[in-house]
Design a protein around this motif. Structure first.
Motif, PDB file in Angstrom:
ATOM      1  N   GLU A  34      32.821 -20.389  75.082  1.00 40.64           N
ATOM      2  CA  GLU A  34      32.879 -19.459  73.967  1.00 40.64           C
ATOM      3  C   GLU A  34      34.257 -18.812  73.859  1.00 40.64           C
ATOM      4  N   ARG A  35      34.888 -18.527  74.992  1.00 42.26           N
ATOM      5  CA  ARG A  35      36.242 -17.968  74.965  1.00 42.26           C
ATOM      6  C   ARG A  35      37.212 -18.938  74.301  1.00 42.26           C
ATOM      7  N   VAL A  36      37.064 -20.232  74.600  1.00 41.31           N
ATOM      8  CA  VAL A  36      37.921 -21.232  73.968  1.00 41.31           C
ATOM      9  C   VAL A  36      37.663 -21.266  72.467  1.00 41.31           C
ATOM     10  N   ILE A  37      36.380 -21.275  72.075  1.00 39.88           N
ATOM     11  CA  ILE A  37      36.032 -21.344  70.655  1.00 39.88           C
ATOM     12  C   ILE A  37      36.584 -20.137  69.909  1.00 39.88           C
ATOM     13  N   ARG A  38      36.448 -18.975  70.498  1.00 40.01           N
ATOM     14  CA  ARG A  38      36.912 -17.748  69.838  1.00 40.01           C
ATOM     15  C   ARG A  38      38.439 -17.707  69.725  1.00 40.01           C
ATOM     16  N   SER A  39      39.116 -18.291  70.683  1.00 43.31           N
ATOM     17  CA  SER A  39      40.579 -18.164  70.722  1.00 43.31           C
ATOM     18  C   SER A  39      41.306 -19.235  69.921  1.00 43.31           C
ATOM     19  N   MET A  40      40.631 -20.346  69.610  1.00 44.05           N
ATOM     20  CA  MET A  40      41.290 -21.458  68.946  1.00 44.05           C
ATOM     21  C   MET A  40      40.989 -21.479  67.452  1.00 44.05           C
ATOM     22  N   SER A  41      41.956 -21.929  66.682  1.00 41.80           N
ATOM     23  CA  SER A  41      41.747 -22.115  65.244  1.00 41.80           C
ATOM     24  C   SER A  41      41.656 -23.590  64.878  1.00 41.80           C
ATOM     25  N   LEU A  83      24.186 -18.431  65.130  1.00 42.08           N
ATOM     26  CA  LEU A  83      24.218 -19.545  66.071  1.00 42.08           C
ATOM     27  C   LEU A  83      25.435 -19.469  66.979  1.00 42.08           C
ATOM     28  N   PHE A  84      26.454 -18.738  66.556  1.00 41.37           N
ATOM     29  CA  PHE A  84      27.724 -18.816  67.258  1.00 41.37           C
ATOM     30  C   PHE A  84      28.285 -17.434  67.602  1.00 41.37           C
ATOM     31  N   VAL A  85      27.440 -16.524  67.933  1.00 38.68           N
ATOM     32  CA  VAL A  85      27.877 -15.206  68.369  1.00 38.68           C
ATOM     33  C   VAL A  85      27.220 -14.904  69.702  1.00 38.68           C
ATOM     34  N   GLY A  86      28.027 -14.457  70.651  1.00 42.00           N
ATOM     35  CA  GLY A  86      27.491 -14.056  71.944  1.00 42.00           C
ATOM     36  C   GLY A  86      26.794 -15.178  72.674  1.00 42.00           C
ATOM     37  N   SER A  87      25.678 -14.847  73.314  1.00 42.71           N
ATOM     38  CA  SER A  87      24.997 -15.806  74.177  1.00 42.71           C
ATOM     39  C   SER A  87      24.352 -16.939  73.387  1.00 42.71           C
ATOM     40  N   THR A  88      24.167 -16.793  72.074  1.00 41.11           N
ATOM     41  CA  THR A  88      23.558 -17.865  71.290  1.00 41.11           C
ATOM     42  C   THR A  88      24.440 -19.103  71.267  1.00 41.11           C
ATOM     43  N   THR A  89      25.745 -18.921  71.397  1.00 42.95           N
ATOM     44  CA  THR A  89      26.652 -20.065  71.498  1.00 42.95           C
ATOM     45  C   THR A  89      26.243 -20.950  72.663  1.00 42.95           C
ATOM     46  N   THR A  90      26.024 -20.325  73.801  1.00 40.61           N
ATOM     47  CA  THR A  90      25.612 -21.052  74.991  1.00 40.61           C
ATOM     48  C   THR A  90      24.302 -21.784  74.759  1.00 40.61           C
ATOM     49  N   GLU A  91      23.350 -21.118  74.129  1.00 42.85           N
ATOM     50  CA  GLU A  91      22.040 -21.724  73.907  1.00 42.85           C
ATOM     51  C   GLU A  91      22.132 -22.927  72.983  1.00 42.85           C
ATOM     52  N   MET A  92      22.906 -22.819  71.913  1.00 37.33           N
ATOM     53  CA  MET A  92      23.014 -23.920  70.961  1.00 37.33           C
ATOM     54  C   MET A  92      23.651 -25.133  71.610  1.00 37.33           C
ATOM     55  N   ILE A  93      24.724 -24.908  72.338  1.00 40.19           N
ATOM     56  CA  ILE A  93      25.405 -26.028  72.984  1.00 40.19           C
ATOM     57  C   ILE A  93      24.535 -26.623  74.079  1.00 40.19           C
ATOM     58  N   ARG A  94      23.849 -25.782  74.809  1.00 40.89           N
ATOM     59  CA  ARG A  94      22.984 -26.277  75.880  1.00 40.89           C
ATOM     60  C   ARG A  94      21.866 -27.150  75.325  1.00 40.89           C
ATOM     61  N   ASN A  95      21.277 -26.763  74.193  1.00 41.94           N
ATOM     62  CA  ASN A  95      20.100 -27.448  73.673  1.00 41.94           C
ATOM     63  C   ASN A  95      20.433 -28.642  72.788  1.00 41.94           C
ATOM     64  N   SER A  96      21.668 -28.746  72.343  1.00 33.58           N
ATOM     65  CA  SER A  96      22.022 -29.852  71.460  1.00 33.58           C
ATOM     66  C   SER A  96      22.011 -31.176  72.215  1.00 33.58           C
ATOM     67  N   THR A  97      21.442 -32.181  71.597  1.00 31.71           N
ATOM     68  CA  THR A  97      21.397 -33.516  72.204  1.00 31.71           C
ATOM     69  C   THR A  97      22.458 -34.443  71.605  1.00 31.71           C
ATOM     70  N   VAL A  98      23.245 -33.909  70.662  1.00 31.55           N
ATOM     71  CA  VAL A  98      24.325 -34.689  70.053  1.00 31.55           C
ATOM     72  C   VAL A  98      25.593 -33.850  70.084  1.00 31.55           C
ATOM     73  N   PRO A  99      26.758 -34.482  69.988  1.00 32.75           N
ATOM     74  CA  PRO A  99      28.019 -33.717  69.964  1.00 32.75           C
ATOM     75  C   PRO A  99      28.078 -32.765  68.779  1.00 32.75           C
ATOM     76  N   LEU A 100      28.792 -31.658  68.964  1.00 26.96           N
ATOM     77  CA  LEU A 100      29.002 -30.672  67.915  1.00 26.96           C
ATOM     78  C   LEU A 100      30.494 -30.597  67.598  1.00 26.96           C
ATOM     79  N   LEU A 101      30.829 -30.639  66.332  1.00 28.09           N
ATOM     80  CA  LEU A 101      32.199 -30.384  65.899  1.00 28.09           C
ATOM     81  C   LEU A 101      32.218 -28.979  65.309  1.00 28.09           C
ATOM     82  N   LEU A 102      32.917 -28.069  65.986  1.00 29.34           N
ATOM     83  CA  LEU A 102      32.935 -26.666  65.584  1.00 29.34           C
ATOM     84  C   LEU A 102      34.209 -26.378  64.820  1.00 29.34           C
ATOM     85  N   LEU A 103      34.052 -25.709  63.671  1.00 32.74           N
ATOM     86  CA  LEU A 103      35.179 -25.413  62.788  1.00 32.74           C
ATOM     87  C   LEU A 103      35.435 -23.912  62.753  1.00 32.74           C
TER      88      LEU A 103
END
Length: 284
Positions: A144-151, A263-283
């Motif tokens: 999540e730190r990487v996601i928040r810091s990168m554009s 889906l992408f704030v706080g601990s929900t980021t972890t949950e979404m990535i953990r539960n996904s069975t396919v790759p995610l491209l985050l923008l």
């Protein structure tokens, strides 16, 4: 400056999938591929590392032994990193990359990526890292730190990666997801693949109009772009659609201004990535 695909690898079981995803992306984008291995800073031994009442001579001797041990650990970690990079480059060459490169850096991952952000076209990461794997935990807070810091776009891969045949974009009408539609339409990364446009929320005329504009952009770029509006909670609805329609990769905004943002704030980021069975491209 040439932009590149940058893949972060370590000794985790996700490293092969990261290599495969990065090689696939680099070939599709016709971009250079670089693998990055970051070594955490070696722990400095100080007197505060010791506790209890021991003699001065004993303490100095133990400090010296601990310093030597840390130096050995540092050298071993560095050599392991070199081997990991060598294996990654060999795997990439086998996938068709002619000249993959490798970088080894000391410090923090987030800080290292920030220094190189301008040259990154796509960042590829595994959904778990080596440290989290040994601790039997997900690397959510780190990721999540990487996601928040990168554009830059970030591709988060699962334990196995296969070249996608169907993709879906979680569309909410926000600037981020509109930018995502433009990116998909213009980029060679997904050319020739069906791109499902999925909105979660009320089925209103405005929502239909937003989806229609997005579909038109994709169809002008010769994409097959089925569209749908789903009721319910975003995480459940999107995951269900992905599974029912054989979607191989999901594209989502890392932050938004609708219900999807949860889906992408706080601990929900972890949950979404953990539960996904396919790759995610985050923008962003």
């Amino acid at each position: 400056m040439r932009t590149l695909v940058l893949a972060c690898i370590d000794g985790s079981k996700y490293a092969p999938a990261v290599c495969d995803a990065a090689a696939w992306a680099a070939l599709r984008l016709e971009a250079p591929l670089t693998f990055l291995h970051v070594l955490s800073k070696v722990r400095e031994v100080t007197q505060s590392d010791l506790s209890g009442n021991i003699g001065l001579g004993s303490r100095e001797s133990l400090l010296e032994e601990l310093a030597e041990l840390d130096a050995k650990r540092g050298k071993l970690a560095q050599e392991q990193g070199r081997q990991i990079l060598a294996a990654a480059k060999e795997r990439a060459r086998a996938a068709g990359i002619s000249e993959p490169t490798g970088l080894q850096r000391h410090g923090g991952l987030v800080e290292t990526l920030a220094e190189r952000e301008e040259e990154i076209r796509l960042l590829v990461l595994g959904k778990r890292g080596e440290a989290a794997e040994f601790a039997s935990e997900h690397m959510g807070s780190h990721l999540e730190r990487v996601i928040r810091s990168m554009s830059r776009p970030i591709l988060v891969t699962t334990e196995e990666f296969r070249a996608p045949k169907r993709i879906m974009l979680a569309f909410d009408g926000s600037a981020t997801t509109r930018k995502g539609v433009d990116m998909v339409a213009a980029s060679p990364l997904f050319r020739g693949l069906p791109c499902h446009l999925v909105m979660v929320g009320a089925d209103t005329s405005e929502a239909r109009a937003q989806l229609a504009r997005a579909r038109q952009i994709l169809e002008m770029a010769r994409f097959d772009a089925p569209e749908v509006i789903l009721p319910g909670e975003p995480e459940i609805a999107l995951t269900g659609y992905q599974q029912e329609n054989g979607i191989d990769l999901m594209i989502m905004g890392a932050y938004g201004h609708s219900r999807i943002r949860h889906l992408f704030v706080g601990s929900t980021t972890t949950e979404m990535i953990r539960n996904s069975t396919v790759p995610l491209l985050l923008l962003r």
